[in-house]
Design an enzyme around this catalytic site. Structure first.
Site, PDB file in Angstrom:
ATOM      1  N   TYR A  72     -13.560   6.977   2.527  1.00 33.43           N
ATOM      2  CA  TYR A  72     -12.923   5.664   2.675  1.00 33.43           C
ATOM      3  C   TYR A  72     -13.606   4.651   1.759  1.00 33.43           C
ATOM      4  O   TYR A  72     -12.971   3.909   1.016  1.00 33.43           O
ATOM      5  CB  TYR A  72     -13.008   5.164   4.123  1.00 33.43           C
ATOM      6  CG  TYR A  72     -12.329   6.046   5.141  1.00 33.43           C
ATOM      7  CD1 TYR A  72     -11.335   6.942   4.769  1.00 33.43           C
ATOM      8  CD2 TYR A  72     -12.672   5.975   6.474  1.00 33.43           C
ATOM      9  CE1 TYR A  72     -10.714   7.737   5.709  1.00 33.43           C
ATOM     10  CE2 TYR A  72     -12.049   6.770   7.427  1.00 33.43           C
ATOM     11  CZ  TYR A  72     -11.083   7.652   7.039  1.00 33.43           C
ATOM     12  OH  TYR A  72     -10.464   8.432   7.973  1.00 33.43           O
ATOM     13  N   HIS A 128       0.835  -1.207   0.000  1.00 32.68           N
ATOM     14  CA  HIS A 128       0.000   0.000   0.000  1.00 32.68           C
ATOM     15  C   HIS A 128       0.873   1.261   0.000  1.00 32.68           C
ATOM     16  O   HIS A 128       0.751   2.124  -0.868  1.00 32.68           O
ATOM     17  CB  HIS A 128      -0.912  -0.034   1.235  1.00 32.68           C
ATOM     18  CG  HIS A 128      -1.729   1.207   1.429  1.00 32.68           C
ATOM     19  ND1 HIS A 128      -3.090   1.232   1.275  1.00 32.68           N
ATOM     20  CD2 HIS A 128      -1.389   2.480   1.745  1.00 32.68           C
ATOM     21  CE1 HIS A 128      -3.540   2.453   1.492  1.00 32.68           C
ATOM     22  NE2 HIS A 128      -2.523   3.235   1.787  1.00 32.68           N
TER      23      HIS A 128
HETATM   24 ZN    ZN Z   1      -2.413   5.306   2.077  1.00 32.39          ZN
END
Ligand code: ZN
Length: 708
Positions: free
Chosen positions: A639, A497
């Site tokens: 999100y 990530h």
């Molecule tokens: Zn991130």
């Protein structure tokens, strides 16, 4: 001026305490080129590679701050003196992008110093300097001379296109959002309200920090909670008395996930959901009303509309619709999961009519994982020795993005085992940028995983291109005597990530610093990195590097990976509906609460929480302890928004001949998403990458929903 720093919201950031001796850290520097060689090569491509100085004394911090502000102020004063007949794109909006680069670089670097310097005094000096930086930046928004010059240029209604048009639009939009287009009296009023708001939000947060929820239990009441946890210092407070704090997340989860007795879970849940109720209840109402007043003074229907305007969703109605659709889509999955929990509870309690309450779901979700999936993620560590994993990850990114990484000896280091890497285009050899790796925890260091931007990419006035530098700050478990640093699987996910953010910065081709790399809409910035997390779940990907450090012929067992994934999926509906309840209440509060509306924030939130997941206990006030309402205000939806885009983008790789190694798709991602950064609307970049309109289907499939 925003600091280039992403605190990733991924739920797997772990802090590893650092009190261990430092045995040999095997990955000693193995530089293959020098900085000078890399810089000389860059010059041939008309590129500039620079490394930041790293301040090591409080005096150096103050000096950097003062010098960069003074230089910028002098240039800004000159800009502010331009008459309406003298203004051009280059000497107004273009000049602002240029003038702001050096102070941004300084602020970014001091932010890194604040989080990584081994010296407490230096970290403190950097913290102070950053406060002054942000005051300076706010003052800059209200400088009328600068605004007048930029507005004089905008008033000419110049025919601009592409990145230039976007830069002018967004600069004017920021001024409008600060209140600069209002008559003087009203603008001053907005400024006053913003300051008041800043104070109130600070109070709200400090009330959260101050809130304590001690509850004492007997050992019998804590049946099911592990002994190893209960024997810790500070928890056992009497012969048969244990004091746990509902405000400590770790305690809260331990009880809610493990306590067999329902009355124990219920009691702890109620204390948790009433934290900061007295202090923050009235304050929240005041904050929401003030935000609403500011938004309406600035010409918006609500604070939610004001906050969402510069993001992908553009307005609150779109964000709300998005969440409502997901909520509906997840209903069957939630129903199925709750029915299963109910069955488990009926069996456990012998009561055929047992119901599932808010304080039950974590316990039965955890039971399900233990019983049905027999999950023990710890056994995967042996497959992920740090050096091997890091190199394996770098090899994969090299392949899919057409880049080459070479280690360079850092001319200056803030910690001994700091690594510095040069990134070049593997076809042309063009230097693209540099990144630092700061791998292990230490006292006073930032305690999660994050990428800190330092130098932005930007086309300089002399035609050369300033290539970027960033730092990836990690907290991997340090090596132990006789054992290398072994990463947990969720740390491997985090690594993939975070490195996505590094790539976003390195591969930029944006002309202006404002649009460079990850300077994109906030509800989009996490999507490419969330997409790359999928790589760390794929056995084909993992098999390229993951192997038992004691016996490298032993590859990762596919069955364990499958189990881990199945366990996560089994309760995903409940978990996700909980996330959606936060997004929905955040938008509702920032659209419906206004002075004289009679809407009570706590009641409204409780109603949404009850309706989206499970009924909340009477008189509870979850929102008074929900800190995200201060800095992610009307932004929590982001999100889920980014998750949906991430799953859609991942499906392009999944459907390509090379799967997660597909070079053509990687190149497309590089060109259409990373290279353009914020220089064009994200929707356009996403659809160019997808080669079709965006779809929710891949996300729903990943969440375990049966789709037609
Ligand atoms: Zn991130």
């Amino acid at each position: 001026m925003k600091l280039k720093f992403w605190l990733c919201v991924a739920p797997f950031a772990f802090f590893v305490a650092c009190h261990c001796p430092t045995p040999s850290r095997s990955h000693a520097d193995k530089p293959t080129m020098t900085l000078t060689e890399f810089q000389a090569k860059a010059a041939k491509f008309n590129d500039v590679i620079t490394l930041p100085d790293y301040e090591t004394t409080p005096e150096a911090v103050n000096h950097s701050f003062k010098t960069s502000i003074a230089t910028a102020d002098a240039a800004l004063d000159k800009l502010g003196k331009l008459g309406p007949s003298q203004v051009t794109f280059a000497n107004t909006v273009g000049a602002l992008d240029t003038i702001m680069l050096p102070p941004s670089v300084t602020a970014n670097r001091l932010n890194l110093v604040k989080e990584t310097s081994p010296k407490a005094a230096v970290r403190e000096a950097a913290t102070d300097a950053l406060k002054k930086f942000s005051e300076w930046a706010v003052g800059l928004e209200y400088r009328e001379d600068i605004y007048a010059a930029v507005k004089a240029f905008a008033d000419q209604q110049p025919k601009l296109t592409g990145e230039e048009a976007k830069l002018l639009d967004e600069t004017m939009r920021d001024y409008r959002r600060a209140g600069l287009s209002l008559p003087k009296g009203e603008r001053d009023e907005v400024e006053r309200m913003r300051k008041e708001l800043a104070n109130l939000t600070t109070d709200f947060e400090s009330n959260i920090n101050k809130a304590r929820g001690p509850v004492t239990f007997t050992r019998a009441e804590l049946d099911g909670v592990p002994d190893a946890f209960l024997v810790q210092e500070g928890i056992k407070t009497g012969d048969d008395e244990y004091t746990l704090y509902a405000n400590i997340t770790f305690h809260y989860l331990m009880v809610l996930e493990n306590a067999k007795r329902e009355d124990t879970r219920r009691k702890f849940q109620i204390v948790h959901d009433s934290l900061a109720k007295e202090a923050n209840g009235p304050l929240l109402k005041q904050i929401l009303e003030l935000r609403d007043q500011i938004a309406r003074k600035l010409g918006y229907a609500s604070w939610a509309d004001y906050e969402i305007e510069p993001k992908m969703a553009k307005n609150s109605a779109t964000a709300m619709q998005f969440l409502e659709n997901l909520k509906k889509g997840l209903q069957p999955k939630l129903d199925g999961e709750l029915a299963l929990f109910r069955e488990m509870k009926a069996k456990e309690t012998g009561n055929p009519d047992a119901q599932i309450y808010l304080w039950d779901w974590r316990y039965y979700a955890n039971e399900l994982k233990k019983e049905k999936y027999n999950v023990d993620a710890e056994q995967l560590r042996v497959f992920f020795p740090l050096d091997q994993t890091l190199q394996g990850m770098l090899d994969i990114y090299q392949k899919i993005f057409g880049v080459t990484f070479q280690q360079v000896a850092p001319p200056a280091k803030w910690v001994d085992d700091l690594q510095l890497w040069a990134v070049s285009d593997s076809q042309t050899g063009e230097p693209l940028g540099m990144f630092y790796l700061d791998l292990f925890p230490r006292d006073g260091k930032y305690n999660h995983f994050a990428v800190f931007g330092i130098i932005e990419g930007k086309q300089l006035d002399d035609g050369r291109y300033q290539r970027p530098t960033v730092a990836m700050v990690c907290n991997f478990p340090p090596p132990q005597p006789g054992q290398p640093s072994l990463m947990a699987h969720d740390e491997v996910v985090t690594l993939f990530h975070e490195f996505g953010h590094v790539m976003h910065a390195m591969l930029t081709r944006a002309r202006f610093a404002r649009f460079s790399g990850s300077n994109v809409e906030r509800d989009f910035v996490e999507a490419p990195s969330q997409m790359l997390e999928n790589w760390a779940w794929d056995k084909t990907v993992l098999d390229t590097f993951a192997a038992d450090y004691r016996d490298p012929s032993r590859k990762i067992p596919g069955a364990i990976l499958d189990q881990l994934r199945a366990a996560e999926l089994a309760t995903k509906g409940t978990w996700y509906r909980r996330q959606l309840s936060f997004g929905l209440l955040d938008l509702a509060l920032h659209s419906q609460v206004r002075a004289g509306s009679g809407v009570d924030p706590i009641q409204l939130s409780n109603q949404i929480l009850s309706d989206t997941l499970l009924p909340v206990p009477e008189d509870s006030s979850f929102v008074t302890y929900f800190g995200h309402l201060m800095h992610y205000d009307a932004g929590y939806y982001g999100y889920a928004w980014a998750d949906v885009i991430a799953a859609d983008m991942a499906s392009v790789f999944e459907n390509s001949p090379g799967g997660y190694f597909d070079v053509a798709t990687g190149l497309k991602l590089r060109n259409e998403i990373y290279a353009v950064g914020g220089s064009r609307p994200p929707q356009e970049s996403i659809e160019k990458f997808l080669g079709r309109p965006q779809s929710n289907e891949p996300f729903l499939k990943k969440t375990g929903l049966a789709t037609e």
